[in-house]
Design an enzyme around this catalytic site. Structure first.
Site, PDB file in Angstrom:
ATOM      1  CG  ASP A  10     -13.176 -33.780  20.797  1.00  0.00           C
ATOM      2  OD1 ASP A  10     -13.898 -33.171  21.610  1.00  0.00           O
ATOM      3  OD2 ASP A  10     -13.562 -34.109  19.661  1.00  0.00           O
ATOM      4  CD  GLU A  12     -16.181 -35.161  16.834  1.00  0.00           C
ATOM      5  OE1 GLU A  12     -17.439 -35.104  16.876  1.00  0.00           O
ATOM      6  OE2 GLU A  12     -15.458 -34.230  17.212  1.00  0.00           O
ATOM      7  CG  HIS A 145     -18.401 -30.400  15.361  1.00  0.00           C
ATOM      8  ND1 HIS A 145     -18.738 -30.439  16.687  1.00  0.00           N
ATOM      9  CD2 HIS A 145     -18.928 -29.254  14.863  1.00  0.00           C
ATOM     10  CE1 HIS A 145     -19.464 -29.364  16.980  1.00  0.00           C
ATOM     11  NE2 HIS A 145     -19.590 -28.638  15.902  1.00  0.00           N
ATOM     12  CG  ASP A 150     -13.218 -30.326  17.970  1.00  0.00           C
ATOM     13  OD1 ASP A 150     -12.911 -29.336  17.293  1.00  0.00           O
ATOM     14  OD2 ASP A 150     -14.343 -30.853  17.939  1.00  0.00           O
TER      15      ASP A 150
END
Length: 958
Positions: A10, A12, A145, A150
């Site tokens: 994942d 960000e 998040h 995640d």
């Protein structure tokens, strides 16, 4: 592909655009045999400033990243961590795009997307956001998040998907592998099929459809024993159920008795008993749903009479179905059944589905892959209702190839009719139910078809009735668009996705030779060739027709860039291009008729043999014939500029061009088509009266002036819970230059939001002004850690409301859909700002036509129509603030016409709070600051007025 060995990652990022925005965090876990054996985590320093929205969303601050490495230094280690394992991510194209942009070359690993995988494994999930899936599947929730958590959640989701797939029937996974593309999901599907086959070596593939999920046999929301003696209709007992010592008070902790709710219940009981029509305005917090549901179900059961309840929004329909009806069921001393009724097009037609499935070899890989979510859904659904499916936008077009419709239904001749037909199941439940839940659209469709849609009923309750006139306007009118024409042609085209009916017929001509006689086969071949030629000529005629309409719209439209809306008046005939539009419309109509005749001839030839499959194709062809004829006739009829009680107009934007029509006056139609056919109809909403009068509603929907009406006040103490403030020093929006008014509005909002520290919903009447104000206030407020969210700038309504609730230091700018249906309780929402009084633009075609009609009747249309419409909409906007008895806040109206115009008193008198504060902006901000700092007021505020600048020295307080 080894089914349990993966790297799950994942990211960000600073935004949504790879190559522009940057990665700020990487998190990944390595799965071997389904177990986490290693982890990777790294924060990354971006080259651009970290947006406030990202800080809020992730909890990562600029300070957290200041000493972190750049992405270039991190990627080699991360690529080494991946190795040669397949990579899994949720919405994988997003992560792949950012990694490719940062790496400067393709990431060569095989990728799997858990969004696509979850669509297959859990087709009934409400949506496919990671957090929603985690709640739906009871996965362990970490810090949302944040990349490491995640990634771990995505890994758990992956395992759950694999477990689900490995428990499937062998036939299902085999059929799924017929449509999945090679690589990625396709390789995984093949591995799962081999695994199931090894585990059950003697299990055989079954021909035909997979096993459909079995219905549970209930006749609606509740199964009711029909042999029970009907209970007596006991009005007093019903009122006692909601009373201060009734069963609700006994069973519900902290139950709050509301006298207004019982008052409304008694009025509904009386209307049902007397067979009379009734209009009830029930203020927010009254509990109107229970006030009409209890008498409705009691009347339906005791009298053996159906009661239909119609709502405008899906939200209210879901509230009735999921919350209120089960609550009534648990409390009522009698049994009842209920059913939601929808139009046929909401249900899958299994005969059509089989027809599409048999054309697999004619489809391209991408087309076949689009069928996969439908296949697994059919294995689980018991309703066949498309509302269960959360489809990507492209699949909505595919739905029309196998959705139900009355024209193509074979009825009892269909092999699925008796046991598996979803429309038949829904109809049986509706026929046996005591209470039916429908929407306004279906109610109007039933009225339009002379009650051919719903089962027979005599009692009707219309909630959200302030939308009834607009619902009737929309659904009793007509529309034709270039997209609609292309859609119906695509249902015929041999090269469509999937192949249309002409393509299916061409493909099957060899096998039809054994079934059809020589004459019939020759007719099919001849008409098929003619039909294929006509498709192209209709396409050309349609292109010419809509190009002419679009040119007309662009020539005469005024308003926001990119959107044109122009009414077709008799004067349109004077436009130099109108004769070409008229000729193109006539040409389109003639060619659509020719194609319709061609399709009818094909249908007649196919209908000769007594064979279900051919009969089904014949019905499909006949249905398309009727629809295409209707398109041509609509195009021609709507060009008639002299038709009585009809307004027609052209709309054009970047997506399509639309020709629309609506009745100028719908009241007489509603009276004839709805009210005259029911014994009792109850209209209710929180916003129906204008200045304490129901005259506007009764006139607009065609009810008699002597209809019984009732106003039930809200139980909220608005004089203690709310404050209305009106700054008087902003420019008049009707007289000032747009830029000046926008700047003044932005300045006031900045000061107001600073005072309240976010927690503000700003309601606009135009997207253009919303965008302009957004651009002016966002830099200043976000520099002070107050997030600014704009409708359709930062997302859609649902997502923005969720984000607003999660972050109180936020101001949300909303357009028309935010004026109602938004329910934000508690301190999260402390201020609602009304930028302008919500008048509809007088150039709106239906409004313009109605104003002209009123002028011909020597009536002031502005006072009898425009003002009442705006008042009701203002009441809806005001209602966003106070949602519970604990809420407290401020409504600020920036439009000083409410004070300066003589009609302003109607707006103020229609609000539930009868006092307000007015003055210059500094005075208003001071009063808001003081009021919010105090404890809840125990006394009503007086109207406070500080003197405007011109009146200094002779000011007064009143």
């Amino acid at each position: 592909m080894q089914a349990r060995n993966y790297v799950v990652l994942d990211l960000e990022t600073t935004g949504l655009q790879p190559g522009v925005d940057e990665i700020i965090e990487v998190g990944a876990v390595k799965l071997i045999d389904g177990q986490i054996v290693d982890r990777f985590h790294q924060l990354i320093q971006p080259r651009r400033q970290l947006p406030l929205a990202v800080e809020r969303l992730t909890g990562i601050s600029a300070g957290d990243l200041i000493d972190m490495p750049r992405i270039e230094a991190v990627l080699p280690d991360f690529v080494a961590f991946i190795g040669d394992l397949p990579v899994v991510a949720h919405n994988a194209l997003f992560d792949l795009g950012f990694l490719t942009a940062a790496w400067g070359k393709p990431i060569t690993a095989v990728w799997l997307d858990t969004v696509e995988l979850a669509r297959l494994a859990f087709p009934l999930a409400p949506n496919y956001r990671l957090s929603s899936l985690a709640k739906y599947l009871n996965l362990e929730l970490g810090s949302l998040h944040r990349a490491p958590d995640d990634a771990a959640m995505t890994a758990e989701l992956l395992i759950r998907c694999l477990d689900k797939m490995e428990g499937w029937d062998l036939t299902l996974i085999h059929q799924l592998n017929l449509v999945l593309p090679s690589g990625g999901l396709g390789s995984l599907g093949q591995e799962v099929e081999r695994k199931i086959a090894r585990r059950f070596p003697n299990r055989l593939l079954r021909p035909g459809l997979i096993c459909l999920a079995q219905d549970n046999g209930e006749e609606g929301l509740f199964a009711r024993a029909n042999d029970l003696a009907p209970p007596l209709f006991a009005p007093t007992a019903l009122a006692e159920i909601l009373g201060p010592t009734g069963i609700f008070a006994q069973r519900i902790p902290n139950y709050q008795f509301r006298s207004g709710q019982v008052k409304m219940l008694n009025a509904v009981v009386e209307a049902l008993n007397e067979g009379a029509h009734l209009v009830v305005e029930a203020g927010t917090g009254t509990g109107k749903s229970l006030a009409y549901l209890l008498p409705a179900v009691a009347w339906a059961v005791s009298q053996r009479e159906k009661v239909v309840i119609a709502t405008h929004t899906i939200n209210l329909q879901e509230q009735l179905w999921d919350k209120d009806l089960p609550l009534v069921r648990s409390m009522a001393p009698f049994e009842f059944s209920a059913a939601i009724v929808k139009g046929r097009s909401n249900y899958v037609c299994l005969r059509k589905w089989v027809g599409v499935w048999t054309e697999l070899e004619q489809m391209l890989p991408g087309e076949r892959a689009a069928l996969a979510p439908f296949l697994t859904w059919l294995n689980e659904t018991v309703t066949g209702d498309r509302a269960e499916l959360n489809l990507p936008p492209g699949n909505n077009e595919l739905w029309s190839h196998f959705s139900g419709d009355s024209e193509s239904c074979l009825g009892s001749r269909c092999r699925f009719y008796s046991n598996n037909c979803f429309v038949t199941r829904a109809r049986r439940k509706a026929e046996r139910a005591d209470v039916l839940i429908v929407n306004h659209s279906l109610l109007m469709s039933d009225a339009k078809t002379d009650n051919m849609v719903l089962p027979e009923y005599s009692y009707l309750i219309i909630d959200e009735a302030h939308h009834l006139e607009s619902s009737a306007t929309e659904h009793l009118g007509n529309m034709l668009s270039d997209k609609m024409l292309e859609h119906y042609l695509r249902l015929l085209r041999p090269n469509a996705l999937p192949p249309g009916l002409f393509g299916q017929l061409k493909h099957r001509l060899p096998e039809l030779m054994a079934t059809l006689g020589e004459l019939e086969l020759s007719r099919v071949e001849t008409e098929l060739a003619s039909g294929l030629e006509l498709l192209n000529t209709i396409q050309e005629a349609g292109t010419e027709f809509f190009a002419g309409l679009e040119a007309y719209a662009r020539n005469f439209a005024a308003g926001e860039a990119g959107f044109a809306q122009v009414r077709l008046k008799p004067s349109a005939a004077q436009w130099h291009g109108w004769s070409a539009v008229n000729a193109a419309g006539e040409n389109l109509n003639i060619r659509c008729k020719s194609l319709g005749e061609c399709l009818n001839a094909i249908a007649q030839a196919l209908a000769e043999p007594e064979e279900e499959e051919l009969a089904g194709i014949a019905r499909d062809v006949n249905a398309l014939s009727a629809q295409i004829r209707e398109l041509g006739e609509t195009a021609w009829q709507l060009l008639d500029l002299t038709r009585a009680n009809l307004v027609a107009w052209v709309e054009s934007d970047a997506r399509s061009c639309r020709l629309r029509s609506a009745p100028v006056e719908v009241g007489s139609l509603l009276r004839e088509m709805v009210f005259a056919k029911t014994k009792a109809t109850i209209l209710t909403s929180a916003t129906l009266a204008v200045n304490n009068s129901f005259e506007h509603l009764l006139t607009s929907v065609g009810m008699e002036m002597q209809t019984k009406v009732l106003q039930v006040e809200s139980p909220f103490k608005y004089d203690e819970q709310a404050l209305i403030c009106i700054p008087r020093d902003l420019p008049d929006p009707t007289r000032s230059v747009d830029d000046a008014y926008t700047q003044a509005t932005a300045n006031m909002l900045i000061d107001l939001v600073r005072t309240i520290q976010g927690r503000t919903l700003v309601l606009f009447t135009a997207h253009k002004m919303l965008r302009d104000v957004y651009g002016l206030i966002k830099p200043q407020l976000e520099a002070e850690d107050i997030q600014v969210l704009g409708h359709n700038l930062d997302g859609g309504r649902g997502r923005l409301v969720e984000e607003f609730k999660a972050n109180p230091r936020t101001v949300l700018l909303g357009a028309s859909s935010f004026w109602e249906g938004v329910d934000i309780q508690g301190d999260t929402l402390t201020c609602v700002v009304i930028v302008k009084l919500p008048f509809w633009p007088p150039s709106m075609p239906t409004l313009e036509a109605r104003l002209e009609q009123l002028a011909q009747q020597n009536k002031d249309g502005f006072r009898t129509l425009s003002i009442p419409q705006a008042v009701i909409r203002l009441k809806q906007g005001f209602g966003r603030l106070i949602r519970t008895q604990e809420d407290r806040g401020v409504v600020v109206i920036l439009d000083n016409r409410i004070l300066d115009k003589n009609y302003g008193r109607k707006f103020l008198n229609s609000l539930p709070l009868k006092t307000h504060i007015r003055g210059d902006s500094a005075f208003v901000l001071h009063k808001i600051r003081d009021w919010l700092a105090t404890e809840r007021h125990q006394q009503a505020l007086r109207v406070l007025d500080n003197p405007p600048p011109a009146a200094l020295g002779r000011g007064k307080t009143r």
